[in-house]
Structure formats: C-alpha cells, structure tokens
Design an enzyme around this catalytic site. Sequence first.
Site, PDB file in Angstrom:
ATOM      1  N   LYS A 142       5.707 -10.454   6.320  1.00  0.00           N
ATOM      2  CA  LYS A 142       6.130 -11.130   4.804  1.00  0.00           C
ATOM      3  C   LYS A 142       7.067 -12.679   5.132  1.00  0.00           C
ATOM      4  CE  LYS A 142       6.749  -6.464   2.403  1.00  0.00           C
ATOM      5  NZ  LYS A 142       5.869  -6.287   3.403  1.00  0.00           N
ATOM      6  N   GLY A 172       0.658  -1.388  -0.076  1.00  0.00           N
ATOM      7  CA  GLY A 172       0.135   0.037  -0.085  1.00  0.00           C
ATOM      8  C   GLY A 172       0.756   1.164   0.073  1.00  0.00           C
TER       9      GLY A 172
END
Lengths: 299, 299
Positions: A266, A9
């Site tokens: 992640k 984002g």
Amino acid sequence: MRIVVALGGNALLKRGEPMNAQVQRANVRIAAQALAPIAKSHQLVISHGNGPQVGLLALQGAAYEAVEAYPLDVLGAETEGMIGYMIEQELGNLLPFDVPFATLLTMVEVSADDPGFKNPTKFVGPIYEKPEADRIAAEKGWIFKADGAKWRRVVPSPIPKRIFEIRPVKWLLEQGTIVICAGGGGIPTMYEPGAERKLAGVEAVIDKDYCSALLARELDADLLVMLTDADAVYADWGKPTQRPIRSTSPDALAGISFAAGSMGPKVDAACRFAAATGKPAAIGALADLNRIVAGEAEM
Amino acid sequence: MRIVVALGGNALLKRGEPMNAQVQRANVRIAAQALAPIAKSHQLVISHGNGPQVGLLALQGAAYEAVEAYPLDVLGAETEGMIGYMIEQELGNLLPFDVPFATLLTMVEVSADDPGFKNPTKFVGPIYEKPEADRIAAEKGWIFKADGAKWRRVVPSPIPKRIFEIRPVKWLLEQGTIVICAGGGGIPTMYEPGAERKLAGVEAVIDKDYCSALLARELDADLLVMLTDADAVYADWGKPTQRPIRSTSPDALAGISFAAGSMGPKVDAACRFAAATGKPAAIGALADLNRIVAGEAEM
C-alpha cells in the site's frame, strides 16, 4: 475531483465471519454507505480486492471433483462479476436513479520476466496435509509452501504493466458514470511468446493496490485512496516508538520499511502514484473516507 | 450496421463434453472465429447464455458444505465475469490491438407480478433423490420438479423489463467499442416493495434470447442474431411435412407453435424485435453467422 477508491477484499469478507452471500452483502452495504457521499460530488472509480472470494471459489471448485478446478484467471473474472455486482447494486440503492453505473471486466498485462515468477509468495486456495500437497504439486505443477503446520499453494504476484480496458473506463467517466473495475488487481494476462502474440491468462494474483495505483495514474486521478482495516499507516509499528504517519512524501518514506504482506504494498503503491503524478494518495479506514477526501485525514 | 449477436450457453459448454475451462475456452475460440469478421465491419454487441455455467457453479457450491451456497443472482454475476472474460480475450486475439473491448455487468429488472413467478419452469443446479429434494425444499423454500426419475430445483423465468446499464452500453458503442453484456439474460433484479424502492437480486433466470431482443431494441440495432445448434427454424418439426423457414414475418408465424423449451422463446424474441422495430431478426447456426449478416441466410 476524479477519485480512485480501492476497497480491501477482506473488508467485504472479514476473517472469521461466515463467507456466505448475506455476510458479504452486509459488508458491501457498509462500504456503499461510505462511498455514496463521495459519489455525489466527485467522479468515482471503485476497485476492490478479491482474496477471500477467490479462496472460496477455489475451495468450492476443489470440493466438486467431477470437473477439474478452473484456473486463477477465470476465478478472478468470476469474482469481478460477483463483487462488482454487489457494489453496483448496493451503491446504486443509495444514489439517485439516474446516476449511471458500469462494472467493467478488467484484464491486466504482466511481464514474463517479472521477478515475481521466480519466487511465488501469494497463498491461494485450500490448505492441505503434506502428502496431498505433494501429490497435487506433482500432478498440476503447483508450488506449495508451509502455512503454519499445513501446506498451501503459492502463486506469483507480478507487477501490473497495462490495463487493457482503460479507454472504456475513461469514456464512461467522461459521461458521469460511476465505474467499478480492476477488481482483484485485474485478471492477470500475458502475451504468449511467438509470432501471433496471443494474450492468455496467467496463474498469478496481481496486488490490487499496485493495480489501483496504475489505474489512478492512467486516469489522471486527483486522489488515490486505499482503504484498509487500519486507521493509519504507522512508523515503528509494534515498537514503543510507534506513531501514525499523517502526511508525508515518497522521499521521506524511502528510509522506512513496512511489512511485505500487509502495509508494504500500500505504501509502495501510494509512493508510486504520488511520485509519478504529484497528486496525493491516502491510506486509511473506511470510516474515515469522507474526511480523507475532504483533506482532513490524508495519509 | 449495429448488430446484436446472442451466443447460446450450450455453444460454450456442450452437453456431454467435460465442463472444464479448456473445453469451454476451445468452444469460445470457435465462436470468436465466427464473430471476428463481423466485428471488422460492423458495430458488434455480444450477449450469451449461461445455463451450463450456472449449473456448474451451483454444483461446486453444493459440494463445499462449509459455506452456504450463493444465490442465483450472484452466480449469474459470476458467469458474466467468467464467460465475458473468455469471449473478450479470444475475440481480442483475432482483432487489431487497438479495437476497444468492454465486458459490462448487466442487471435486468423483472416484475413481481410476472406470471413466471406463479409457475417456475426452469431447471437449475444438481439433481437429487426425492427425500433429499424434500429436505432442501423444507429448509430453503425451493421448489422441486421431477426431471426424469430424479428431482431438480425449478426457478421462475420472468420477462425482462429494463436493462439498467443500457446507457453505458450505448456510450461505449458510439466510441467503437465491442461490447459484451447481458450475459445469461442479465442478473435478475426486482424493486423490493416499500417506500425506499431498493433493488435486490431475485432467485430466477431470465431467458437470454428475450433479454437480447430487449437489448437490441433499446440499442436501435439493425439486426438481432440468435445463434443455436440448429441450422434453421423448422415448421412441422419431426413430422413428414417438416421444412426450414428461411424468411418470414411475425404475422405469418402467429399461427405456428414451437416447443416451449427450445425454439419457442427464440422465435418469440425474434418476433418481438421485428414487430417493434421493423428490423430483421435471425435464428441460425454459428457456422452460418457471416451468411446471416450478409443477408444470404436470414431467418
């Protein structure tokens, strides 16, 4: 190959840049230029973050006091429209006219007994002075935590359990459609207790990398790529022994800890996908996307 | 039967009601209760208006002065997410778990030489005093017209020419998916002049009934239903000879004129669909939807 690419984002609205539509569109265009070559020779599914965009909608909602601000599930749905539109249009402009596109609204189920609900950690929306934060906390039941010298709302970040629209995504991929979905980690939803089992939105934010890993697993993807500002995941980040990790396995990573807020989810999402499927997951920079897909710069 | 049902944006946020999420959701729930029986025995495509919702986003954007307000194409995309989400969730709660749903972002092409661009007529966003309207007009190039004693921005309402995502909609219908699309008449887009033919958003609003008629025609739908607050279309509305039109044909309607702002586009859209396909189009109230589909209360 079937490839799931997760865009950050923050890659679409960068910290410090004005948060207007032109800036966001310019950033989407850069992402589209990296994605276009992949779309030409692979089945492509694109997911994306929405942190700055939800933040902006929350600020705008708070500024217009005549109408009560909308809840996070609805704001999430709005950002799936906003960001998905820009990606679909900009990537479409770089590909032949007959390539079909679909941006799908995505609802994701989370569990009421997820530990995330006991300890909300994700900052969302405007910053407040303490008295104002206390007033809103009493009025709306929101939880606030210190963010530097100011106060900011925190919400839970539960683990995604199920992507409701997974069958439409599959059907569209089988027809050669480029699918944009699971934006912002998906809209968080939960079954309300009771006999009728009604699905309802939840005041939470799902990590978009965890959701992208679930998406990639459910789609039997051959590769999951999580794009970020960093050129690589580093072991011993910030220490003299700092070194980039070029290729590794979930087992080898088990002994290394990564920062919870940034790289940790992640790496964890990559490990979950790789361990469950035996397929590779990569973490890297947008500029390296084509080398990552070619297997030259794999995590 | 394959049925396209167009819900009015005002049916989801009614004039005079608070424009918050709870009220909108309650209205969506009422619509979902009318749609559920149809979904059980027909292929269902749902489109919807977005006038009050785009208006709210424009007000919120104007209230938060730190970031320039987003353009209408992006706001339209946001409302497709917001409204589509509520419809998908509420209707999903009334149907068996295994019924697949897809809410698709929809871009619609309009033509640069559409007469609508010469004479903008559609009010959008906040109302202003004359000096403020003049200032914004000079700054942003917006056009303002008098709305009662105040001033309000007007934008063009061009005719929809092409729905870009029509193939994904068809593929999903063939798999038994309930599809929500073409929200707010679709996101208005146009090819920029020049060799590259880039698609870009346009500051305009597409009439959702015209777009729904195009959608129904492209999908070879068996029935187009446009839902509104009225129980019927009336000839001689407001005169002593006023009477409801229960069943008619485009030829018979050609001699009757309807108000441009309210019923006119619906009647025109119905005629376009019926004339092009030979299939029926109906205009009526949500409460009569099931009788309309059963052929008992057809326009």
